[in-house]
Motif scaffolding. Sequence first.
Motif, PDB file in Angstrom:
ATOM      1  N   VAL A 155      33.986 -34.563  -9.323  1.00 38.21           N
ATOM      2  CA  VAL A 155      34.102 -33.841 -10.589  1.00 38.21           C
ATOM      3  C   VAL A 155      33.962 -34.824 -11.748  1.00 38.21           C
ATOM      4  N   PRO A 156      32.908 -34.692 -12.565  1.00 36.66           N
ATOM      5  CA  PRO A 156      32.746 -35.600 -13.701  1.00 36.66           C
ATOM      6  C   PRO A 156      33.837 -35.368 -14.749  1.00 36.66           C
ATOM      7  N   SER A 157      34.351 -36.472 -15.283  1.00 37.51           N
ATOM      8  CA  SER A 157      35.428 -36.407 -16.274  1.00 37.51           C
ATOM      9  C   SER A 157      35.206 -37.452 -17.351  1.00 37.51           C
ATOM     10  N   ASN A 158      35.620 -37.110 -18.558  1.00 38.01           N
ATOM     11  CA  ASN A 158      35.593 -38.067 -19.657  1.00 38.01           C
ATOM     12  C   ASN A 158      37.012 -38.508 -19.948  1.00 38.01           C
ATOM     13  N   LEU A 159      37.212 -39.812 -20.099  1.00 37.77           N
ATOM     14  CA  LEU A 159      38.520 -40.379 -20.371  1.00 37.77           C
ATOM     15  C   LEU A 159      38.473 -41.134 -21.688  1.00 37.77           C
ATOM     16  N   GLY A 195      47.603 -40.810 -27.347  1.00 36.78           N
ATOM     17  CA  GLY A 195      46.174 -41.042 -27.557  1.00 36.78           C
ATOM     18  C   GLY A 195      45.352 -41.030 -26.286  1.00 36.78           C
ATOM     19  N   VAL A 196      46.009 -41.122 -25.120  1.00 41.51           N
ATOM     20  CA  VAL A 196      45.272 -41.040 -23.856  1.00 41.51           C
ATOM     21  C   VAL A 196      44.813 -39.598 -23.678  1.00 41.51           C
ATOM     22  N   GLU A 197      43.533 -39.431 -23.395  1.00 42.28           N
ATOM     23  CA  GLU A 197      42.970 -38.108 -23.153  1.00 42.28           C
ATOM     24  C   GLU A 197      42.254 -38.142 -21.808  1.00 42.28           C
ATOM     25  N   ILE A 198      42.884 -37.504 -20.821  1.00 44.41           N
ATOM     26  CA  ILE A 198      42.303 -37.390 -19.488  1.00 44.41           C
ATOM     27  C   ILE A 198      42.542 -35.964 -19.002  1.00 44.41           C
ATOM     28  N   PRO A 199      41.743 -35.500 -18.042  1.00 41.90           N
ATOM     29  CA  PRO A 199      41.932 -34.132 -17.546  1.00 41.90           C
ATOM     30  C   PRO A 199      43.337 -33.917 -16.990  1.00 41.90           C
ATOM     31  N   LYS A 200      43.816 -32.694 -17.132  1.00 41.42           N
ATOM     32  CA  LYS A 200      45.168 -32.333 -16.710  1.00 41.42           C
ATOM     33  C   LYS A 200      45.400 -32.627 -15.230  1.00 41.42           C
ATOM     34  N   HIS A 201      44.398 -32.372 -14.390  1.00 41.48           N
ATOM     35  CA  HIS A 201      44.592 -32.605 -12.956  1.00 41.48           C
ATOM     36  C   HIS A 201      44.832 -34.084 -12.652  1.00 41.48           C
ATOM     37  N   LEU A 202      44.312 -34.982 -13.486  1.00 41.71           N
ATOM     38  CA  LEU A 202      44.565 -36.410 -13.279  1.00 41.71           C
ATOM     39  C   LEU A 202      45.976 -36.790 -13.727  1.00 41.71           C
ATOM     40  N   ILE A 203      46.448 -36.180 -14.812  1.00 46.79           N
ATOM     41  CA  ILE A 203      47.828 -36.440 -15.253  1.00 46.79           C
ATOM     42  C   ILE A 203      48.802 -35.936 -14.194  1.00 46.79           C
ATOM     43  N   GLU A 204      48.501 -34.782 -13.601  1.00 49.87           N
ATOM     44  CA  GLU A 204      49.366 -34.245 -12.545  1.00 49.87           C
ATOM     45  C   GLU A 204      49.383 -35.166 -11.326  1.00 49.87           C
ATOM     46  N   ARG A 205      48.240 -35.735 -11.010  1.00 49.76           N
ATOM     47  CA  ARG A 205      48.141 -36.615  -9.842  1.00 49.76           C
ATOM     48  C   ARG A 205      48.694 -38.007 -10.133  1.00 49.76           C
ATOM     49  N   PHE A 206      48.544 -38.468 -11.379  1.00 53.20           N
ATOM     50  CA  PHE A 206      49.000 -39.800 -11.785  1.00 53.20           C
ATOM     51  C   PHE A 206      49.889 -39.661 -13.025  1.00 53.20           C
ATOM     52  N   PRO A 207      51.136 -39.249 -12.852  1.00 48.05           N
ATOM     53  CA  PRO A 207      51.990 -38.939 -13.998  1.00 48.05           C
ATOM     54  C   PRO A 207      52.444 -40.150 -14.814  1.00 48.05           C
ATOM     55  N   GLU A 208      52.384 -41.337 -14.262  1.00 46.87           N
ATOM     56  CA  GLU A 208      52.842 -42.533 -14.976  1.00 46.87           C
ATOM     57  C   GLU A 208      51.683 -43.464 -15.324  1.00 46.87           C
ATOM     58  N   GLU A 209      51.019 -43.962 -14.280  1.00 45.26           N
ATOM     59  CA  GLU A 209      49.925 -44.911 -14.440  1.00 45.26           C
ATOM     60  C   GLU A 209      48.765 -44.524 -13.550  1.00 45.26           C
ATOM     61  N   VAL A 229      33.063 -48.138 -26.943  1.00 42.77           N
ATOM     62  CA  VAL A 229      34.210 -48.950 -27.307  1.00 42.77           C
ATOM     63  C   VAL A 229      34.386 -48.915 -28.820  1.00 42.77           C
ATOM     64  N   GLU A 230      35.609 -48.630 -29.218  1.00 39.76           N
ATOM     65  CA  GLU A 230      35.967 -48.639 -30.636  1.00 39.76           C
ATOM     66  C   GLU A 230      37.094 -49.637 -30.833  1.00 39.76           C
ATOM     67  N   GLU A 231      37.520 -49.809 -32.046  1.00 43.77           N
ATOM     68  CA  GLU A 231      38.555 -50.803 -32.353  1.00 43.77           C
ATOM     69  C   GLU A 231      39.866 -50.531 -31.619  1.00 43.77           C
ATOM     70  N   GLU A 232      40.250 -49.263 -31.512  1.00 43.74           N
ATOM     71  CA  GLU A 232      41.554 -48.916 -30.935  1.00 43.74           C
ATOM     72  C   GLU A 232      41.524 -48.579 -29.448  1.00 43.74           C
ATOM     73  N   GLY A 233      40.324 -48.377 -28.871  1.00 47.19           N
ATOM     74  CA  GLY A 233      40.274 -48.000 -27.468  1.00 47.19           C
ATOM     75  C   GLY A 233      38.852 -47.771 -26.992  1.00 47.19           C
ATOM     76  N   PHE A 234      38.750 -47.164 -25.828  1.00 50.04           N
ATOM     77  CA  PHE A 234      37.424 -46.921 -25.258  1.00 50.04           C
ATOM     78  C   PHE A 234      37.399 -45.556 -24.580  1.00 50.04           C
ATOM     79  N   SER A 235      36.187 -45.065 -24.363  1.00 45.26           N
ATOM     80  CA  SER A 235      35.988 -43.839 -23.608  1.00 45.26           C
ATOM     81  C   SER A 235      34.920 -44.117 -22.560  1.00 45.26           C
ATOM     82  N   VAL A 236      35.042 -43.402 -21.448  1.00 47.91           N
ATOM     83  CA  VAL A 236      34.100 -43.612 -20.357  1.00 47.91           C
ATOM     84  C   VAL A 236      34.040 -42.338 -19.524  1.00 47.91           C
ATOM     85  N   GLY A 237      32.887 -42.096 -18.936  1.00 53.13           N
ATOM     86  CA  GLY A 237      32.715 -40.994 -18.005  1.00 53.13           C
ATOM     87  C   GLY A 237      32.806 -41.517 -16.585  1.00 53.13           C
ATOM     88  N   LEU A 238      33.644 -40.870 -15.785  1.00 56.46           N
ATOM     89  CA  LEU A 238      33.818 -41.231 -14.373  1.00 56.46           C
ATOM     90  C   LEU A 238      33.896 -39.956 -13.546  1.00 56.46           C
TER      91      LEU A 238
END
Length: 159
Positions: A95-99, A53-67, A81-90
């Motif tokens: 480079v602007p990204s949505n998580l 369910g985590v959705e972050i840009p691929k370059h961030l997963i490559e840079r931070f593969p665990e946490e 913010v929703e019941e199961e999680g949250f989204s935010v732009g950073l």
Amino acid sequence: MADETPESFIPYDEIVQEALRAVVGRVLSEVASDGGLPGQHHFYITFRTRYPGVEIPKHLIERFPEEMTIVIQHRFWDLKVEEEGFSVGLSFGGVPSNLNIPFAAVTDFVDPAVEFSLKFQANEDEEPHVPEAEQDDAPKTEPVEDGSNVVSVDFTKKK
């Protein structure tokens, strides 16, 4: 005479973890509805990047593969913010990204302005999401001790 705790059929550890994660949701909801952070408050939120369910840009997963730890302070937008999680732009390196982050992926929540901290146990029942193309190539990371004052809530069974 051994002091053995009887096995519980009520999942207290899961119930408490869920309730504590609801604290994170409520705090973020208040920030979202107020349109910003009050006073000197700011948050460090650490989450498992490959949690389902985590959705972050691929370059961030490559840079931070665990946490990964994000900072909610001055430059963020579209906090929802929703019941199961949250989204935010950073922005990362300009480079602007949505998580999109499920609360179940969160492992730490810290508000250093008031020395408030929650540490969560990783949900071992969930298999991390690893795209097939990255399974063999994923770089390994080592945990870092930061020496901060963190309240650790440990719900492991005593045996």
